[in-house]
Design a protein around this motif. Sequence first.
Motif, mmCIF file in Angstrom:
data_model
loop_
_atom_site.group_PDB
_atom_site.id
_atom_site.type_symbol
_atom_site.label_atom_id
_atom_site.label_comp_id
_atom_site.label_asym_id
_atom_site.label_seq_id
_atom_site.Cartn_x
_atom_site.Cartn_y
_atom_site.Cartn_z
ATOM 1 N N TYR A 225 -5.584 0.560 -1.805
ATOM 2 C CA TYR A 225 -5.820 -0.197 -0.569
ATOM 3 C C TYR A 225 -4.490 -0.524 0.123
ATOM 4 O O TYR A 225 -4.437 -1.367 1.011
ATOM 5 N N HIS B 11 -4.546 -3.585 7.135
ATOM 6 C CA HIS B 11 -3.152 -3.502 6.693
ATOM 7 C C HIS B 11 -2.890 -2.087 6.210
ATOM 8 O O HIS B 11 -3.829 -1.340 5.930
ATOM 9 N N PHE C 168 -4.560 -12.865 -2.326
ATOM 10 C CA PHE C 168 -4.200 -12.555 -3.711
ATOM 11 C C PHE C 168 -3.353 -13.654 -4.343
ATOM 12 O O PHE C 168 -2.829 -13.490 -5.440
ATOM 13 N N PHE D 191 -2.831 -9.851 2.135
ATOM 14 C CA PHE D 191 -2.974 -9.477 0.717
ATOM 15 C C PHE D 191 -1.576 -9.430 0.094
ATOM 16 O O PHE D 191 -0.789 -10.331 0.292
ATOM 17 N N GLN E 43 1.444 -4.921 1.522
ATOM 18 C CA GLN E 43 0.351 -4.548 2.433
ATOM 19 C C GLN E 43 0.491 -5.295 3.770
ATOM 20 O O GLN E 43 -0.251 -6.250 4.044
ATOM 21 N N ARG F 191 -16.786 3.175 5.316
ATOM 22 C CA ARG F 191 -16.878 1.795 4.829
ATOM 23 C C ARG F 191 -15.610 1.112 5.347
ATOM 24 O O ARG F 191 -14.511 1.631 5.179
ATOM 25 N N ASP G 270 -12.933 -1.674 5.337
ATOM 26 C CA ASP G 270 -12.354 -2.697 4.466
ATOM 27 C C ASP G 270 -11.985 -3.932 5.291
ATOM 28 O O ASP G 270 -11.410 -3.821 6.372
ATOM 29 N N GLU H 42 -17.300 -4.302 5.255
ATOM 30 C CA GLU H 42 -17.114 -5.319 4.220
ATOM 31 C C GLU H 42 -16.865 -6.650 4.921
ATOM 32 O O GLU H 42 -15.812 -6.849 5.533
ATOM 33 N N ASP I 113 -14.522 -5.196 -7.004
ATOM 34 C CA ASP I 113 -13.829 -6.475 -6.815
ATOM 35 C C ASP I 113 -14.459 -7.612 -7.602
ATOM 36 O O ASP I 113 -13.972 -8.745 -7.528
ATOM 37 N N ARG J 88 -9.122 -8.022 -11.267
ATOM 38 C CA ARG J 88 -10.318 -7.178 -11.207
ATOM 39 C C ARG J 88 -10.240 -5.932 -12.085
ATOM 40 O O ARG J 88 -11.098 -5.069 -12.012
ATOM 41 N N ARG K 170 -12.908 -2.086 -13.591
ATOM 42 C CA ARG K 170 -12.425 -0.796 -13.053
ATOM 43 C C ARG K 170 -12.065 0.197 -14.160
ATOM 44 O O ARG K 170 -11.285 1.128 -13.943
#
Length: 529
Positions: A63, A103, A140, A158, A162, A192, A194, A251, A313, A401, A405
């Motif tokens: 991302y 970003h 974050f 974030f 970023q 999608r 973000d 999102e 996430d 997260r 994953r």
Amino acid sequence: MTALWWRDAVVYQVYPRSFASAGGSGEGDLRGIQSRLEYLSELGVTAIWLNPFYPSPMRDSGYDVADYCGVDPKFGTLEDVDALIGAAGRLDIRVIIDIVPNHCSAEHPWFREALADRPGGTARERFVFRDRPNNWESHFGGPAWTQVPDGQWYLHLFDSSQPDFNWRHPDVVAMFERVLRFWLDRGVAAIRIDMANTLFKQAALPDLPPDAVSWPYYHQPEIHELYRSWRAILDSYPADEFPGPRGAVAEIWFNHPEEVLPYLTAQGLPQTFNFRLMRVPWAAGELRSVIDEARDMTRNSTGSMPWVLGNHDVTRLVSRLGVDQNLIRVPTDEWRRGTAHVDVALGTRRARAAALLLLALPGSAYIYQGDELGLPEHFDIPTARREDPTFHRNGGTAIGRDGCRIPMPWSGDAAPFGFTHEPTRTWLPQPNWSALTVETQSAKPDSMLNLYREALSLRHGHPALGDGDLEWLDQGDDVLVFRREPDFLFALNLRDETVSLPPGYRILLASGPVPDGSLPTDTAVWLTS
Ligand code: NOJ
């Protein structure tokens, strides 16, 4: 299937880093995804959504995009994307890609130019540089501003790697139009988006008051004009040939329905995610109220809101449903760290029932890779192996997260469980998942995987399932029963005792044993007369 394929689509979320590796490394790649398309076709999904595969320093698992029209060598090449879209299409599977417009990566050429420019220079105008930061915090953790050597600060909602774009700059608008066309021309069926609601910030960048309930960078009015222009681009592609009309799903983590409805207009976005099921405890009243909220929201809207039980996430469903559900109601992170007792057997029983709920609800549904295997959260990742910036930016106090994953277990008795053909170490460690591999579960008639397969095969082409509405039937407290026309009944028992099944119906599918016409606790059934 309705003309707008996304309204009842079942979309499988592929997290490319963790799906399958054909190249033999410890990270997944595009050819690995292609090699597993038969699996997805047998599962019976309409589309796959791929998390970012662009060139990226991977500070936030992709991302942090350095080139929006490229492919990171670790995932493959543009030719691999084309081959994947082609091969998926031959199996009638559409491909949705992730667009990250809020970003980019600090390695993006524009940000490098901005850093090399002087304060006030034109290259800095594509980002948000200021002489003084405000009090905003990064999602974050830590401040949302980082200072550069000449004293200016840049905004990053974030990680500091970023930087946020300045969406009032025409170059940014024009670049993303090119990016959309670049991928749509290659046959991408939908995007999608973000962090779709944070692109525009209030121009004055006001400090956030201590009691703020909404943020000065959420849902700014200009966003709707932008999405109308994106919709026009999507609609400029022919709808009468595969993959059909081109879609978009945003999102948006919303607090109130009024915030999200303006996105879902006929000229705006066709879809925004509905994340409510990931936030509510496993309790009849709360489940029913989020379902009714969604029905109310979309009743007079051209848009629709796909249901989601899990994504990259959020703590894995099995583990979420396996903790004391009061912990989900209170704002604490303790259970996410694995410190609360997680009853995996209980979580699995509930996750099976949740899968039948997900696939019986009106509209489209997203399945996060591995949820069809009932993978639990991996809580015991050594600190040195953790990757998520949320863990590192919070000094380890937020667990992050990574645990949802973990690379997929395909086959065999030991790591890497068929994820890669080489005995390499996977980018995140896998626990002993030999009982949860695709191979093991395929051979077990009552496995989670086979439950998903049966549910999807029943749902496919079923006149009552997919798009539409539902009607609640009263079967007493803590029992959720709804009818969908024609002739379909869903029942879920959330009471701590067995209840009777509605009379006069036969079972199409059950999430667990249903002895003598009675429905045990945490069990769901699909019924027909
Ligand atoms: C939302 C994505 O789902 C998440 O994984 C990412 O870290 C943030 N946006 C920032 O791009």
